[in-house]
Enzyme design. Structure first.
Site, PDB file in Angstrom:
ATOM      1  N   SER A 199     -23.467 -15.409  -3.359  1.00  0.00           N
ATOM      2  CA  SER A 199     -23.447 -14.062  -3.902  1.00  0.00           C
ATOM      3  C   SER A 199     -23.291 -13.033  -2.772  1.00  0.00           C
ATOM      4  CB  SER A 199     -24.711 -13.827  -4.725  1.00  0.00           C
ATOM      5  OG  SER A 199     -24.598 -12.699  -5.539  1.00  0.00           O
ATOM      6  N   ASP A 396     -18.527 -18.103 -13.580  1.00  0.00           N
ATOM      7  CA  ASP A 396     -19.174 -16.895 -13.057  1.00  0.00           C
ATOM      8  C   ASP A 396     -18.227 -15.711 -13.160  1.00  0.00           C
ATOM      9  OD1 ASP A 396     -21.025 -15.238 -11.686  1.00  0.00           O
ATOM     10  OD2 ASP A 396     -19.988 -15.623  -9.797  1.00  0.00           O
ATOM     11  N   HIS A 453     -22.778 -18.818 -11.707  1.00  0.00           N
ATOM     12  CA  HIS A 453     -22.987 -18.200 -10.395  1.00  0.00           C
ATOM     13  C   HIS A 453     -23.737 -19.122  -9.430  1.00  0.00           C
ATOM     14  CE1 HIS A 453     -23.085 -14.654  -7.825  1.00  0.00           C
ATOM     15  NE2 HIS A 453     -24.387 -14.757  -7.682  1.00  0.00           N
TER      16      HIS A 453
END
Length: 479
Positions: A199, A396, A453
């Protein structure tokens, strides 16, 4: 030295402090080591002379890693004035005396790495909503000694004064923590070292890696005192690297992902007009000027025009478009566990766990850090020979694989042209289809099928294979 004596006096009031024998190296550097017992829990206290960092940690709490003979340590590094950074270290389950060392950082900015530990790739996980963890057979510490770090201060179990307001200002504190770790656990010096992150790790990973290498050079030149970090691998899944490329990818992915379109053709055209007219110029202004105000403005403009309305354009979870927005996945079971008083006491935590508090995030937002590109730093790391992987779960949305592939194809290194022109090929794990990938020299990109994710949560066998391959200094390959 006065600080240590003062702290030792305080600890003596709470429990007992016994001087521990110092190694020859400790004596030469004037490092200090002692033990203290408080509320029935034993702590090791260590002060690192070279950096002034102080450590206090618990050995073998019995929490999370219950594999017989596998040691663990959890506690704090003091990396600055009233700056207490939380770490949790697990020995490798196999060959810990020779296994490499890897760190894990979650993103945010301002989110705890306990997310990765308990939801993704740590020694234990929560299965089917259980209130207590069980062993994770796909833990990254199957292969490597793993160090999970909550940074910056204020995140997770870390506490105290938070002076970090950008990715660049975060890096020195992380380096200082690693230096103190090496001083206390000197057996891990000179091990192959990897950085794994996700991320906002698209910012953290390239910057931390480049900073570590710069410090290595300074140590060689004698201008910095410390231990070199033998960085050999960098892995970043579903990373946020470059606003200009990845805001555009929000629009492209929303219209043309492989699961189901989230917007119509007319909406796609409208969003692309907004991107080209408003978002892209604002980001370019950030890149050109580098000012906090320009970069903060870019973040605001692109969120208002692109990210915000797109993320609310349908009933989907931005971390996994297959899930509804009102039922985020994976579940947050681990948070209650880490806020349990018995667990907090056992692991030596000194504050209430906060997964993603607002205060650290707001500091990053004030400098426009989100909008700054880290492709240049990433290119430098790849060019230096570090085995590097950018990978992304294909369900994601928030850091989708369209954008990550675009970033990968923008990395500037000796194999850049061949990499950009190379087609994606099937990636398999023990013969089973797992994704598509391409590699040229020491650089790889992987799209992971059926993952949101947090890729290791969704596809743990794939994640462990990928981790082992890059920690062996190899471009990823099918098995």
């Amino acid at each position: 030295m006065q600080l240590f004596l003062f702290l030792a006096a305080l600890l003596a009031v709470a429990g007992r402090v016994n001087a521990a024998p110092l190694s020859e190296k400790d004596s030469q550097l004037h490092n200090k080591r002692s033990f203290v017992e408080r509320d029935g829990v034993n702590y090791t206290v260590f002060e690192h002379a070279a950096t002034g960092a102080r450590m206090e940690f618990v050995t073998n709490s019995g929490i999370c890693e219950t594999t017989k003979g596998v040691n663990q340590y959890s506690g704090y590094f003091s990396v600055g004035s009233n700056m207490n950074m939380w770490f949790w270290f697990f020995e490798a389950r196999n060959n810990p005396t020779t296994a490499p060392l890897a760190t894990w950082f979650n993103g945010g900015p301002g989110c705890s790495s306990m997310i990765g530990l308990f939801q993704e790739n740590g020694p234990c996980h929560f299965v089917d909503g259980s209130s207590t963890p069980s062993l994770n057979q796909y833990s990254f510490n199957n292969y490597a000694n793993m160090l999970y770090i909550d940074q910056p201060i204020g995140v997770g179990f870390s506490y105290g004064t938070d002076s970090v307001d950008s990715t660049v200002t975060a890096a020195p504190y992380v380096w200082k923590l690693i230096q103190a770790f090496f001083a206390q656990f000197s057996q891990y010096e000179n091990r192959d070292f990897g950085i794994m992150t996700e991320s906002y790790g698209g910012h953290y990973g390239p910057e931390f890696a480049e900073y570590f290498q710069q410090q290595n050079t300074a140590i060689s030149q004698g201008s910095v005192q410390g231990e070199k970090i033998n960085l050999i691998a960098l892995g970043i899944n579903n990373g946020w690297f470059d606003a200009k490329l990845q805001y555009k990818a929000y629009v492209d992915f929303s219209y043309n992902n492989t699961y189901s379109p989230l917007i119509s053709a007319s909406q796609y055209k409208s969003y692309m007009n907004s991107y080209n007219s408003n978002c892209a110029p604002a980001v370019q202004s950030c890149y050109s000027s580098g000012s906090n105000s320009a970069c903060e403005n870019a973040e605001n403009v692109c969120y208002q025009d692109i990210e915000g309305p797109l993320s609310e354009s349908g009933n989907f979870d931005v971390y996994d478009i297959r899930e509804p927005s009102n039922d985020p996945y994976p579940p947050e079971t681990y948070v209650n566990y880490l806020q349990s008083s018995s667990v907090v006491k056992a692991i030596g935590a000194q504050t209430t766990y906060q997964e993603c508090p607002n205060a650290p995030y707001n500091k990053f937002e004030s400098t426009g850090d989100d909008s700054r590109s880290f492709i240049s730093q990433l290119s430098d790391v790849v060019s230096s020979g570090v085995t590097t992987l950018l990978w992304a779960g294909d369900a994601d949305w928030i850091c989708n694989w369209f954008g990550v592939q675009a970033v990968a194809e923008s990395v500037n290194y000796s194999g850049a042209s061949a990499f950009k022109n190379k087609a994606l090929a099937p990636y398999t794990v023990n013969g089973a289809s797992a994704g598509t990938f391409k590699s040229v020299n020491n650089f790889s990109f992987l799209r992971v099928f059926g993952a949101g994710h947090e890729v290791p949560y969704y596809q743990p066998a794939v994640a462990l294979q990928v981790f082992e391959q890059i920690m062996q200094r190899k471009s990823i390959y099918s098995t």
